[in-house]
Motif scaffolding. Structure first.
Motif, PDB file in Angstrom:
ATOM      1  N   UNK A  26       0.830  -1.207   0.000  1.00 43.10           N
ATOM      2  CA  UNK A  26       0.000   0.000   0.000  1.00 43.10           C
ATOM      3  C   UNK A  26       0.866   1.259   0.000  1.00 43.10           C
ATOM      4  N   UNK A  27       0.301   2.421  -0.363  1.00 47.86           N
ATOM      5  CA  UNK A  27       1.083   3.666  -0.394  1.00 47.86           C
ATOM      6  C   UNK A  27       1.627   4.008   0.996  1.00 47.86           C
ATOM      7  N   UNK A  28       2.858   4.525   1.015  1.00 41.65           N
ATOM      8  CA  UNK A  28       3.520   4.855   2.280  1.00 41.65           C
ATOM      9  C   UNK A  28       3.313   6.337   2.571  1.00 41.65           C
ATOM     10  N   UNK A  29       2.853   6.638   3.797  1.00 43.45           N
ATOM     11  CA  UNK A  29       2.614   8.016   4.208  1.00 43.45           C
ATOM     12  C   UNK A  29       3.361   8.296   5.499  1.00 43.45           C
ATOM     13  N   UNK A  30       3.563   9.595   5.774  1.00 40.94           N
ATOM     14  CA  UNK A  30       4.295   9.995   6.959  1.00 40.94           C
ATOM     15  C   UNK A  30       3.571  11.173   7.611  1.00 40.94           C
ATOM     16  N   UNK A  31       3.535  11.181   8.928  1.00 40.88           N
ATOM     17  CA  UNK A  31       2.922  12.278   9.667  1.00 40.88           C
ATOM     18  C   UNK A  31       4.023  13.297   9.960  1.00 40.88           C
ATOM     19  N   UNK A  32       3.872  14.519   9.395  1.00 41.20           N
ATOM     20  CA  UNK A  32       4.893  15.554   9.577  1.00 41.20           C
ATOM     21  C   UNK A  32       4.287  16.926   9.341  1.00 41.20           C
ATOM     22  N   UNK A  33       5.033  17.960   9.719  1.00 40.63           N
ATOM     23  CA  UNK A  33       4.631  19.337   9.439  1.00 40.63           C
ATOM     24  C   UNK A  33       5.098  19.653   8.023  1.00 40.63           C
ATOM     25  N   UNK A  34       4.177  19.719   7.080  1.00 41.16           N
ATOM     26  CA  UNK A  34       4.529  19.853   5.665  1.00 41.16           C
ATOM     27  C   UNK A  34       5.175  21.203   5.358  1.00 41.16           C
ATOM     28  N   UNK A  35       4.689  22.270   5.962  1.00 44.41           N
ATOM     29  CA  UNK A  35       5.261  23.591   5.681  1.00 44.41           C
ATOM     30  C   UNK A  35       6.711  23.661   6.161  1.00 44.41           C
ATOM     31  N   UNK A  36       7.007  23.049   7.296  1.00 44.63           N
ATOM     32  CA  UNK A  36       8.381  23.015   7.796  1.00 44.63           C
ATOM     33  C   UNK A  36       9.260  22.189   6.872  1.00 44.63           C
ATOM     34  N   UNK A  37       8.724  21.085   6.363  1.00 45.81           N
ATOM     35  CA  UNK A  37       9.456  20.222   5.429  1.00 45.81           C
ATOM     36  C   UNK A  37       9.794  20.987   4.146  1.00 45.81           C
ATOM     37  N   UNK A  38       8.818  21.712   3.589  1.00 45.61           N
ATOM     38  CA  UNK A  38       9.055  22.495   2.368  1.00 45.61           C
ATOM     39  C   UNK A  38      10.100  23.579   2.616  1.00 45.61           C
ATOM     40  N   UNK A  39      10.035  24.223   3.778  1.00 42.83           N
ATOM     41  CA  UNK A  39      10.994  25.270   4.134  1.00 42.83           C
ATOM     42  C   UNK A  39      12.407  24.692   4.186  1.00 42.83           C
ATOM     43  N   UNK A  40      12.574  23.530   4.812  1.00 37.95           N
ATOM     44  CA  UNK A  40      13.890  22.897   4.906  1.00 37.95           C
ATOM     45  C   UNK A  40      14.405  22.495   3.528  1.00 37.95           C
ATOM     46  N   UNK A  41      13.509  22.051   2.652  1.00 42.80           N
ATOM     47  CA  UNK A  41      13.922  21.676   1.298  1.00 42.80           C
ATOM     48  C   UNK A  41      14.443  22.894   0.535  1.00 42.80           C
ATOM     49  N   UNK A  42      13.748  24.035   0.640  1.00 47.82           N
ATOM     50  CA  UNK A  42      14.219  25.236  -0.055  1.00 47.82           C
ATOM     51  C   UNK A  42      15.545  25.721   0.521  1.00 47.82           C
ATOM     52  N   UNK A  43      15.735  25.593   1.834  1.00 43.77           N
ATOM     53  CA  UNK A  43      17.010  25.969   2.456  1.00 43.77           C
ATOM     54  C   UNK A  43      18.150  25.099   1.918  1.00 43.77           C
ATOM     55  N   UNK A  44      17.896  23.790   1.782  1.00 40.74           N
ATOM     56  CA  UNK A  44      18.920  22.885   1.257  1.00 40.74           C
ATOM     57  C   UNK A  44      19.271  23.235  -0.177  1.00 40.74           C
ATOM     58  N   UNK A  45      18.259  23.584  -0.990  1.00 42.58           N
ATOM     59  CA  UNK A  45      18.511  23.966  -2.374  1.00 42.58           C
ATOM     60  C   UNK A  45      19.341  25.239  -2.458  1.00 42.58           C
ATOM     61  N   UNK A  46      19.023  26.221  -1.621  1.00 42.87           N
ATOM     62  CA  UNK A  46      19.793  27.468  -1.607  1.00 42.87           C
ATOM     63  C   UNK A  46      21.235  27.211  -1.196  1.00 42.87           C
ATOM     64  N   UNK A  47      21.425  26.360  -0.201  1.00 42.30           N
ATOM     65  CA  UNK A  47      22.774  26.037   0.273  1.00 42.30           C
ATOM     66  C   UNK A  47      23.569  25.319  -0.815  1.00 42.30           C
ATOM     67  N   UNK A  48      22.910  24.423  -1.539  1.00 42.93           N
ATOM     68  CA  UNK A  48      23.583  23.708  -2.624  1.00 42.93           C
ATOM     69  C   UNK A  48      23.957  24.657  -3.752  1.00 42.93           C
ATOM     70  N   UNK A  49      23.106  25.649  -4.033  1.00 42.84           N
ATOM     71  CA  UNK A  49      23.398  26.620  -5.081  1.00 42.84           C
ATOM     72  C   UNK A  49      24.591  27.495  -4.713  1.00 42.84           C
ATOM     73  N   UNK A  50      24.731  27.810  -3.433  1.00 42.04           N
ATOM     74  CA  UNK A  50      25.857  28.629  -2.980  1.00 42.04           C
ATOM     75  C   UNK A  50      27.182  27.959  -3.286  1.00 42.04           C
ATOM     76  N   UNK A  51      27.229  26.641  -3.121  1.00 40.93           N
ATOM     77  CA  UNK A  51      28.480  25.910  -3.280  1.00 40.93           C
ATOM     78  C   UNK A  51      28.798  25.561  -4.729  1.00 40.93           C
TER      79      UNK A  51
END
Length: 141
Positions: A26-51
């Protein structure tokens, strides 16, 4: 657990139910704060772009009948570009009847390639109409 139970569990805790692997059975789901997850993803992308290192290609044009002093001036400029870790494209420009005697210009490009053989990686492209070298700075091991 069923999707309805998982949704109730997530909303009771104040979190979101996020589908991680929709293709699984069956499909796998996770209980999390989605807005916080999206924020962390954008931070990681910005950090990767810097380098990241932007590849810059500088172009220098030479003619078949270039004088030795003019050639030395252009080669000094090529050296500066290579020291700054930029790629350099050296293009041979042929005018009028020079196009029939392109081998004279090719010898100039070959001289340049020999001078930078130790300090840069040389890629020669002598196509029909356009003849150029691409010099890339050698990587330190």
């Amino acid at each position: 657990m069923s999707a309805e139970q998982a949704l109730n569990l997530a909303s009771s805790q104040g979190y979101d139910l996020v589908e991680i692997a929709p293709g699984a059975t069956p499909p796998v789901c996770k209980v999390m704060d989605y807005s916080k997850y999206k924020y962390e993803q954008t931070r990681k992308l910005k950090e990767a772009k810097k380098n990241q290192k932007q590849v810059v290609i500088k172009e220098i044009k030479v003619t078949a009948r270039i004088d030795s002093h003019d050639l030395e001036t252009k080669l000094n400029q090529v050296n500066k570009f290579l020291e700054k870790e930029n790629k350099v494209k050296i293009t041979l420009v042929l005018f009028g009847r020079e196009k029939m005697h392109a081998n004279l210009g090719v010898t100039t490009l070959d001289e340049i390639a020999e001078k930078f053989a130790e300090t840069a990686e040389v890629e020669k492209k002598y196509a029909d109409k356009q003849k150029h070298l691409i010099l890339s700075p050698k990587k330190a091991k």
